[in-house]
Structure formats: structure tokens, C-alpha cells
Design a protein around this motif. Structure first.
Motif, PDB file in Angstrom:
ATOM      1  N   THR A  94       0.857  -1.279   0.038  1.00 43.06           N
ATOM      2  CA  THR A  94      -0.045  -0.085   0.021  1.00 43.06           C
ATOM      3  C   THR A  94       0.818   1.393   0.030  1.00 43.06           C
ATOM      4  N   VAL A 119       0.599  -0.199  -5.017  1.00 43.82           N
ATOM      5  CA  VAL A 119       0.531   1.005  -5.497  1.00 43.82           C
ATOM      6  C   VAL A 119       0.906   1.200  -6.794  1.00 43.82           C
ATOM      7  N   SER A 143      -2.898  -0.038  -8.667  1.00 42.18           N
ATOM      8  CA  SER A 143      -3.738   1.112  -8.817  1.00 42.18           C
ATOM      9  C   SER A 143      -3.190   2.458  -8.124  1.00 42.18           C
ATOM     10  N   GLY A 144      -2.526   2.530  -7.200  1.00 42.27           N
ATOM     11  CA  GLY A 144      -2.394   3.606  -6.421  1.00 42.27           C
ATOM     12  C   GLY A 144      -1.645   4.511  -7.341  1.00 42.27           C
TER      13      GLY A 144
END
Length: 457
Positions: A94, A119, A143-144
Motif C-alpha cells: 500500500t 501502488v 492502481s495507487g
């Protein structure tokens, strides 16, 4: 003599195994979840439970060695030349990248891995002394920051081949960039598959080959030039059905420095919403000794050629720097396959149940080839029990009914070739033929399949 270390039998963690290893040792990691940041700072082979098994096709029930970390540099950090990282799943970082490699290393190999829900998928670089290989990986929903494979500090002598990119990358599927003068040289991006994902984005690159990639329904422009690129070959690719352009040429990320020496031959460029080829004013330098943009001998979706001279995907060229005649009058490449799935569906109640399928080929010109696969998932394995192949003429529909009363959980997959313009709806029916409201799917609700099922014809 090289030794073999097994995790967790010989060492309790991957980190401990690397610390205990000597140069050229092999570390084998058993299936399981490993909550650790893996720093590979010596020449070793790090082999997960799926080492040697192509991640793009090994199926949803494979036993995985899973690495989970939220390290701000990367869950897996390649800090040595000639490292082999093979057969893992790297997920749920994350904070930053699933895999990181700095500009000080080269010769490493990243292969047969699932990289998802980070991320950024891979943030990788190379000094170019030895070839780097990134092959047979599945990259999904990183996708971050929005990139599957990202390099901004310099990447040279790099092969990105036979990977699968599927959704969730809002910036780019492959993003090679940096300020003008960044050493991004001698890159080959070949035979990758992209479905409803994003661009191959190039900025500040020299000597790049894009060969045999399949890019369908791209959520941007399929090949995007951000400026300051020189000598790019685009050969034998499928660039079809994107929401923007097949090839987009800009100076968006180079401070106005144009691109030069782009050659695009034998590509299938059709069905893109904006254009087949779209150049900004001043984005391409055709002044001697540079070449004009050579986009001859491509298929633009019509035997009459691209607009404005024909009815195919258009060429937008305000500076008049492109050559696109002669063009191909038929598609040189086989039609790619789109595969969608219902995902696992639970039977409801104890009644016998059927699946009713309605299929419509909306295309006014092209025949659709439809392959339907049905799987029994009751015991945790994926056992095929339906396999049907048939063809639909343009603007034609059909229905199918399949009984599934023997199973408690099942899945249906639909493979389509020949056209992307096919609508499929699926209903569950109870034993009296009434619709089961919880099992009603239309095309928009089915997911783009991320891997095919091995062992199924």
C-alpha cells in the motif's frame, strides 16, 4: 559449489535464507504467505512454488508463494546483478512497488510472477551492462500510482516479453520515461497482451522496438509518445478498440522536445475512438537528417485506407510529417481473442438449476467466433463440463441452455474472436424455469478474464 536452501524447512524466512546463502545458491520457497520485505543483495536464484510456470496461464487454484509488505522502496528489492526472481505472487504493498530495482544493477530476471494490488507493480531500472528480462508475468490492479511497469531513472538493455496486463493501471501499463537525456536505451517490448488496460508510454527513449503486442480496448492511447524519443519501431502489433488513439505523438512530458524517427509497419490499427494515428503540432521532428514518420503498410480497419483518404481509423497530422500510403487492404494479423467470465457462481437453494445464455453479434460486417467453457468448481478444483464452439453471422443472435444441477459452484467463460462487438447475457433458472434474481449477468457485469484455464482445449 552452489547449494539449495528451502524455506521454511532450512530457514524460517526468505530474508534468513538470503542471509545464509552464498553466491549462486538456489533458494526454494514453499507455498504460503510471507509477511516480509525481501532484499536480494547477492547473486541467487529465488524460486517460488510456481517457478517455471507461466503466470499468465497457470489458473486461479495454483499454490502460491505470496510476499506481502508495505515497504516504501518495494516489497521485493533487487540489489544485485544477475538475480533470478521466479514463481511468486507479490501483492498488497500500500506504500509503493511490488518489485524495485535501482539503476546500479543489470542482468536480473523477473519471470512467472503475479504482481497485483500494489501502488505500482514494478519500479525497475538498469545500467544496461547486461540484459534484463521481464517475462511471463501477470500484472493486475496496481492502481495507487497507476503503472504496472514503471521506470523514470534510466533503463537500458531491457526485454519485456509475453506478459499479461489486465486492468487497474490508470497511468500506463508500461511507462518508460524521465527527463530529456535519461538513459532509456535499447528496449524491446514484445508479444505482450493488454486487455482493457492502458498505454505503452515512452518519453526520453532511444532505440525501442514494439513487436507483436496485442492491445485491445485500451483505456487511453495504446502507444503514447510523451516527447524526446528517437528511433522507435512499431511492428506487427494489434492496436484495436481503444478509447483514444492507436498511436499518439505528443511532447506532454518532455518540456516541448519533439520525437523523431518513428516507423510503424504491418500493424492492425482499427476501432479506436479518436484516431488510428494522432500527432500534436510540433510533436514530431522530420527535419534532416531525421526521417518522416513512416506509417506505411498498416491496416486501418478499411480496404480504402485511413481517413481522410478512406473510411478507416483516421490519421491526424496537422504538420503533414507522416507517410501512410501505401496501406494494407486487409488485416495482416489474426483476430485476437477476448475472454470474459461470470466468475464463480454459487447455486441457490436445492432446486435443479440451469444457465440460460443469450448472445448477440452486434457487428454489421464481421462474423464472431464464440467458445463457451463451463466449469464445475464444487470441490475447489476447476473441472470442465461444457465446451462448445460456434459462429455467429453479423447482426445475429442465439441462445444456449446448460444444466448445472449436479454442482454447488460453477463458472462460465466466453471466448470471442473476429469482433469485439458481442453482447452476452446470462440468467440462472430454477427447476420450474423461473429466473433466479441473484444470477443475472449482462456483458458489462462480466469480468475480463485475467488468465486462461490450463489444460482446457
Amino acid at each position: 559449489m552452489a547449494n539449495e536452501i528451502n524455506v521454511p524447512v532450512d530457514q524460517p524466512t526468505i530474508t534468513a535464507a538470503i542471509a545464509a546463502a552464498n553466491t549462486y545458491d538456489t533458494i526454494r520457497v514453499a507455498p504460503g504467505i510471507y509477511y516480509e520485505t525481501v532484499v536480494i543483495d547477492k547473486i541467487v536464484q529465488l524460486l517460488g512454488a510456481q517457478a517455471g510456470v507461466d503466470a499468465t496461464s497457470r489458473g486461479a487454484f495454483a499454490m502460491e508463494s505470496i510476499i506481502v509488505s508495505s515497504d516504501t522502496t518495494g516489497s521485493v528489492q533487487i540489489q544485485s546483478d544477475n538475480v533470478v526472481f521466479d514463481g511468486f505472487t507479490v501483492e498488497m504493498n500500500t506504500q509503493w512497488a511490488g518489485i524495485f530495482a535501482p539503476t546500479t544493477v543489470s542482468g536480473y530476471s523477473i519471470q512467472n510472477n503475479i504482481i497485483r494490488n500494489n501502488v505500482t507493480g514494478m519500479y525497475v531500472h538498469s545500467n544496461g551492462e547486461k540484459m534484463v528480462q521481464i517475462r511471463n508475468n501477470l500484472l493486475v490492479d496496481n492502481s495507487g500510482f497507476g503503472n504496472a511497469i514503471y521506470s523514470s531513472l534510466g533503463a537500458s538493455n531491457l526485454l519485456i516479453e509475453a506478459n499479461y496486463f489486465a486492468g487497474g493501471h490508470s497511468e500506463a501499463s508500461i511507462n518508460i520515461g524521465g527527463d530529456p537525456g535519461t538513459a532509456n536505451n535499447n528496449l524491446t517490448i514484445a508479444r505482450n497482451r493488454f486487455f482493457r488496460d492502458n498505454s505503452i508510454a515512452l518519453t526520453s527513449t532511444t532505440n525501442v522496438k514494439l513487436i507483436g503486442n496485442t492491445m485491445q480496448e485500451t483505456q487511453g492511447s495504446s502507444v503514447f509518445f510523451g516527447g524526446a524519443t528517437n528511433y522507435t519501431e512499431i511492428d506487427g502489433n494489434v492496436l484495436e478498440g481503444g478509447i483514444s488513439s492507436g498511436i499518439r505523438v505528443t511532447t506532454a512530458f518532455s518540456g516541448g522536445v519533439p520525437n523523431a524517427n518513428i516507423v510503424a509497419h504491418d500493424n492492425s490499427i482499427q476501432g479506436n475512438a479518436v484516431a488510428g494515428l494522432n500527432l500534436d503540432t510540433g510533436a514530431y521532428d522530420a527535419a534532416t537528417p531525421n526521417l518522416r514518420l513512416d506509417a506505411t503498410n498498416n491496416w486501418w480497419g478499411s480496404p480504402t485506407g485511413p481517413a481522410p483518404i478512406g473510411t478507416g481509423n483516421s490519421v491526424i497530422d496537422p504538420d503533414g510529417v507522416t507517410e501512410y500510403v501505401p496501406f494494407l487492404t486487409s488485416n495482416p494479423l489474426p483476430a485476437p481473442e477476448v475472454v470474459r467470465t461470470t466468475g464463480p457462481v454459487l447455486r441457490t437453494g436445492t432446486d435443479a438449476q440451469s444457465i440460460y445464455v443469450s448472445i448477440l453479434n452486434n457487428d454489421t460486417n464481421n462474423q464472431a467466433s464464440i467458445q463457451i467453457l463451463g466449469f464445475d468448481l464444487s470441490d475447489g478444483s476447476k473441472v470442465p463440463y461444457v465446451h462448445e464452439l460456434f459462429y455467429l453471422s453479423p447482426v445475429t443472435d442465439t441462445t444456449r441452455t446448460y444444466h448445472v444441477q449436479f454442482t454447488s459452484q460453477y463458472e462460465f467463460q466466453f471466448g470471442m474472436t473476429g469482433t469485439l462487438d458481442v453482447n452476452i447475457a446470462v440468467w440462472g433458472l430454477d427447476s420450474s424455469g423461473k429466473v433466479i434474481s441473484s444470477i443475472r449477468l449482462v456483458a458489462e457485469e462480466m469480468t475480463s478474464i485475467q488468465m486462461l484455464t490450463p489444460g482446457v482445449p
